[in-house]
Design a protein around this motif. Structure first.
Motif, mmCIF file in Angstrom:
data_model
loop_
_atom_site.group_PDB
_atom_site.id
_atom_site.type_symbol
_atom_site.label_atom_id
_atom_site.label_comp_id
_atom_site.label_asym_id
_atom_site.label_seq_id
_atom_site.Cartn_x
_atom_site.Cartn_y
_atom_site.Cartn_z
ATOM 1 N N LEU A 120 -4.394 -23.577 -1.099
ATOM 2 C CA LEU A 120 -4.133 -22.288 -0.470
ATOM 3 C C LEU A 120 -4.460 -22.332 1.019
ATOM 4 N N LEU A 121 -5.598 -22.889 1.347
ATOM 5 C CA LEU A 121 -6.017 -22.971 2.753
ATOM 6 C C LEU A 121 -5.048 -23.816 3.571
ATOM 7 N N SER A 122 -4.531 -24.855 2.965
ATOM 8 C CA SER A 122 -3.613 -25.738 3.695
ATOM 9 C C SER A 122 -2.261 -25.079 3.948
ATOM 10 N N GLU A 123 -1.891 -24.116 3.108
ATOM 11 C CA GLU A 123 -0.577 -23.482 3.228
ATOM 12 C C GLU A 123 -0.607 -22.217 4.084
ATOM 13 N N ILE A 124 -1.751 -21.559 4.177
ATOM 14 C CA ILE A 124 -1.836 -20.300 4.934
ATOM 15 C C ILE A 124 -1.958 -20.606 6.423
ATOM 16 N N SER A 125 -0.970 -20.200 7.171
ATOM 17 C CA SER A 125 -0.996 -20.438 8.615
ATOM 18 C C SER A 125 -0.966 -19.139 9.410
ATOM 19 N N CYS A 126 -0.787 -18.020 8.728
ATOM 20 C CA CYS A 126 -0.696 -16.723 9.402
ATOM 21 C C CYS A 126 -2.079 -16.092 9.471
ATOM 22 N N ASP A 127 -2.490 -15.625 10.651
ATOM 23 C CA ASP A 127 -3.838 -15.084 10.802
ATOM 24 C C ASP A 127 -3.985 -13.683 10.209
ATOM 25 N N THR A 128 -2.905 -13.115 9.673
ATOM 26 C CA THR A 128 -3.003 -11.813 9.009
ATOM 27 C C THR A 128 -3.331 -11.943 7.520
ATOM 28 N N VAL A 129 -3.367 -13.187 7.032
ATOM 29 C CA VAL A 129 -3.650 -13.437 5.614
ATOM 30 C C VAL A 129 -5.033 -14.055 5.475
ATOM 31 N N GLN A 130 -5.897 -13.402 4.677
ATOM 32 C CA GLN A 130 -7.246 -13.902 4.426
ATOM 33 C C GLN A 130 -7.340 -14.437 2.995
ATOM 34 N N LEU A 131 -8.036 -15.550 2.822
ATOM 35 C CA LEU A 131 -8.312 -16.074 1.489
ATOM 36 C C LEU A 131 -9.782 -15.902 1.173
ATOM 37 N N TRP A 132 -10.079 -15.254 0.046
ATOM 38 C CA TRP A 132 -11.445 -15.113 -0.440
ATOM 39 C C TRP A 132 -11.613 -15.970 -1.687
ATOM 40 N N THR A 133 -12.697 -16.711 -1.758
ATOM 41 C CA THR A 133 -12.981 -17.509 -2.950
ATOM 42 C C THR A 133 -13.985 -16.821 -3.874
ATOM 43 N N SER A 134 -14.413 -15.636 -3.505
ATOM 44 C CA SER A 134 -15.322 -14.844 -4.340
ATOM 45 C C SER A 134 -15.037 -13.365 -4.094
ATOM 46 N N PRO A 135 -15.507 -12.491 -4.980
ATOM 47 C CA PRO A 135 -15.254 -11.055 -4.793
ATOM 48 C C PRO A 135 -15.853 -10.543 -3.490
ATOM 49 N N GLY A 136 -15.277 -9.469 -2.973
ATOM 50 C CA GLY A 136 -15.787 -8.906 -1.733
ATOM 51 C C GLY A 136 -15.406 -7.450 -1.564
ATOM 52 N N ARG A 137 -16.038 -6.819 -0.577
ATOM 53 C CA ARG A 137 -15.791 -5.417 -0.264
ATOM 54 C C ARG A 137 -15.136 -5.306 1.104
ATOM 55 N N PHE A 138 -14.334 -4.280 1.272
ATOM 56 C CA PHE A 138 -13.764 -3.987 2.580
ATOM 57 C C PHE A 138 -13.459 -2.494 2.629
ATOM 58 N N SER A 139 -13.334 -1.975 3.817
ATOM 59 C CA SER A 139 -13.043 -0.552 3.970
ATOM 60 C C SER A 139 -11.829 -0.364 4.870
ATOM 61 N N ILE A 140 -11.050 0.652 4.539
ATOM 62 C CA ILE A 140 -9.910 1.058 5.360
ATOM 63 C C ILE A 140 -9.991 2.574 5.466
ATOM 64 N N GLY A 141 -10.169 3.062 6.672
ATOM 65 C CA GLY A 141 -10.308 4.503 6.844
ATOM 66 C C GLY A 141 -11.525 5.023 6.109
ATOM 67 N N GLN A 142 -11.328 6.036 5.294
ATOM 68 C CA GLN A 142 -12.433 6.666 4.588
ATOM 69 C C GLN A 142 -12.741 6.027 3.240
ATOM 70 N N PHE A 143 -11.970 5.013 2.842
ATOM 71 C CA PHE A 143 -12.117 4.452 1.502
ATOM 72 C C PHE A 143 -12.747 3.060 1.526
ATOM 73 N N ILE A 144 -13.555 2.784 0.506
ATOM 74 C CA ILE A 144 -14.169 1.470 0.317
ATOM 75 C C ILE A 144 -13.545 0.825 -0.910
ATOM 76 N N PHE A 145 -13.163 -0.430 -0.771
ATOM 77 C CA PHE A 145 -12.524 -1.179 -1.838
ATOM 78 C C PHE A 145 -13.380 -2.391 -2.201
ATOM 79 N N CYS A 146 -13.266 -2.803 -3.450
ATOM 80 C CA CYS A 146 -13.842 -4.077 -3.885
ATOM 81 C C CYS A 146 -12.736 -4.831 -4.606
ATOM 82 N N ALA A 147 -12.590 -6.106 -4.302
ATOM 83 C CA ALA A 147 -11.552 -6.919 -4.917
ATOM 84 C C ALA A 147 -12.157 -8.178 -5.513
#
Length: 219
Positions: A120-147
């Protein structure tokens, strides 16, 4: 005057035909509903390679603000059980990443148990795409997400939206605390980033069987 009226009639007839054809394409699972998802996050998970043509059309049609994929990006290749299929996996991942990079979508990819992070890391060349190898949290606006890939990996999060896939141990729905769990195996989910409203879009017929390696999905 008669010629002008005929022109209006033909335009209306053509417009009606286009709408009818579009409605049939949605009914048969060729396309998703015509939704403006520019203010929405799209959650998907466990995508067999045979779904990619549909996914490409869906993204061009929806144009979501963000995409979160919770793992097993080529789910018809069970890489955890069959490591000898790494070459076939690499080919499919190249196609999958090209779909995301085509529209320069902002995306978070959470690796699943059937994924190979170095590929996956070798194929992703666009800086708008993030690869996570473990669960994580992020927020957009007023909402918090976990993936995370599995429901267990996000169960303890304090996020308002918990996104996962992997299996059907937990179905999508709101818990007693008002926390929303969305299982990306059941449907593609759009989450409005201002209202928080969730819209489910069915996968095309045959997707689950393709995940189970029984037949092709999509059209």
């Amino acid at each position: 005057m008669e010629v002008k009226n005929r022109s209006i009639f033909y335009k209306r007839a053509a417009s009606h035909l286009i709408r009818r054809i579009d409605g049939l394409s949605i009914w048969f699972g060729i396309n998703p509903p015509a939704i403006d998802a520019s203010d929405m996050l799209l959650h998907i998970s466990d995508t067999p390679g045979t779904l990619y043509p549909y996914l490409r059309r869906a993204l061009r049609r929806l144009r979501p603000a963000y995409i979160v994929h919770t793992g097993d990006f080529a789910d018809d290749i069970k890489l955890e059980r069959r490591r000898g299929l790494l070459g076939a996996y690499k080919k499919k991942i190249k196609e999958f990443v090209s779909i995301l990079e085509e529209g320069k979508y902002g995306a978070i990819l959470v690796a699943g148990n059937h994924d190979h992070a170095p590929t996956l890391l070798s194929e992703i060349s666009c800086d708008t795409v993030q690869l996570w190898t473990s669960p994580g949290r992020f927020s957009i606006g007023q909402f918090i997400f976990c993936a995370g890939h599995s429901s267990e990996s996000v169960a303890g999060s304090d996020a308002q939206y918990c996104l996962f896939g992997h299996n059907m141990d937990r179905r999508s729905g709101e818990d007693e605390h008002g926390k929303m769990f969305l299982n990306g195996l059941e449907a593609m989910y759009l989450i409005h980033l201002q209202s928080g409203e969730v819209t489910a879009i069915p996968y095309p017929p045959g997707t689950e069987k393709a995940r189970l390696q029984k037949r092709r999905a999509g059209i």
